[in-house]
Design an enzyme around this catalytic site. Sequence first.
Site, PDB file in Angstrom:
ATOM      1  N   PRO A   2       0.827  -1.216   0.000  1.00 23.14           N
ATOM      2  CA  PRO A   2       0.000   0.000   0.000  1.00 23.14           C
ATOM      3  C   PRO A   2       0.856   1.259   0.000  1.00 23.14           C
ATOM      4  O   PRO A   2       1.920   1.296   0.606  1.00 23.14           O
ATOM      5  CB  PRO A   2      -0.786  -0.113   1.308  1.00 23.14           C
ATOM      6  CG  PRO A   2      -0.708  -1.536   1.698  1.00 23.14           C
ATOM      7  CD  PRO A   2       0.604  -2.026   1.183  1.00 23.14           C
ATOM      8  N   GLU A   3       0.382   2.254  -0.693  1.00 25.35           N
ATOM      9  CA  GLU A   3       1.069   3.537  -0.755  1.00 25.35           C
ATOM     10  C   GLU A   3       0.462   4.465   0.300  1.00 25.35           C
ATOM     11  O   GLU A   3      -0.613   4.194   0.831  1.00 25.35           O
ATOM     12  CB  GLU A   3       0.881   4.154  -2.139  1.00 25.35           C
ATOM     13  CG  GLU A   3       1.093   3.199  -3.288  1.00 25.35           C
ATOM     14  CD  GLU A   3       2.537   3.131  -3.768  1.00 25.35           C
ATOM     15  OE1 GLU A   3       3.271   4.102  -3.572  1.00 25.35           O
ATOM     16  OE2 GLU A   3       2.917   2.101  -4.332  1.00 25.35           O
ATOM     17  N   LYS A  51       2.678   5.522   6.400  1.00 27.47           N
ATOM     18  CA  LYS A  51       1.836   4.345   6.177  1.00 27.47           C
ATOM     19  C   LYS A  51       1.302   3.759   7.482  1.00 27.47           C
ATOM     20  O   LYS A  51       0.792   2.644   7.491  1.00 27.47           O
ATOM     21  CB  LYS A  51       2.631   3.291   5.411  1.00 27.47           C
ATOM     22  CG  LYS A  51       3.072   3.802   4.036  1.00 27.47           C
ATOM     23  CD  LYS A  51       3.558   2.652   3.205  1.00 27.47           C
ATOM     24  CE  LYS A  51       4.593   3.080   2.209  1.00 27.47           C
ATOM     25  NZ  LYS A  51       5.175   1.917   1.533  1.00 27.47           N
TER      26      LYS A  51
END
Length: 253
Positions: A2-3, A51
């Site tokens: 995931p970014e 994140k």
Amino acid sequence: MPEGDTVFHTAAKLREALVGKTLTRCDVRVPRYATVDLTGQRVDEVISRGKHLFIRVGQTSIHSHLKMDGSWKVSPTGRPSRAGHRIRIILEAGDVQAAGIDLGVLEILDRNQDEDTVAHLGPDLLGDDWDPHTAAANLIADPDRPLADALLDQRVMAGVGNVYCNELCFVFGHLPTAPVSKVSDPLRMVQRARDMLWLNRSRSNRTTTGDTRRGQQVWVYGRSGERCRRCRTAIEADRSGDRVMFWCPNCQR
Ligand SMILES: [Zn+2]
């Protein structure tokens, strides 16, 4: 992986579902925290740092990191989930349920110290305190370091994952393996990273090209064998490392 924009988006979703509400169920499926029960307490805020996600409930903070495959799913209470044993935590507030699935990190922290866990991070690309000058200096601190390594290093700046890493290398005409000393304007590069994540922070169909149509959304990521949008050369890929790299052999040096 995931970014940062995915995490930002997830935080917004959890905020809408939970903040200001009292938990009616708290089920933590991690042995170390199995006795933690926040039922009856109010969810005060949900924040993202790079994140990392924090759900703050009273004096407690639920810290999670999506790592490779993690996600948070919000659904109406009572609807059976297909995630089953992959669920690490369930939080319910009345008619809404948030389930943390395959989370890479899940820990219950003291709220006053929760941000200690992210103190090592560089400037947060989607944070209110985004600092491009520090990020640019961090990016080129080690001149021989491969550009992709520096872009993905969350201590340089927090939020870039593999998609943005590959796309940024293309946009600036550098191979992912090129040394950071090749970057002539690091400030412009980190600002572009910020712009890319910022524009996508509330979108589900991510784009780095500015075109949201299916098949037009990215320059090189996931496009091995397809034609470069600028020069028509076939995009190449290297899957031998622990992450896949994509580049145009003509546009990137
Ligand atoms: Zn090209």
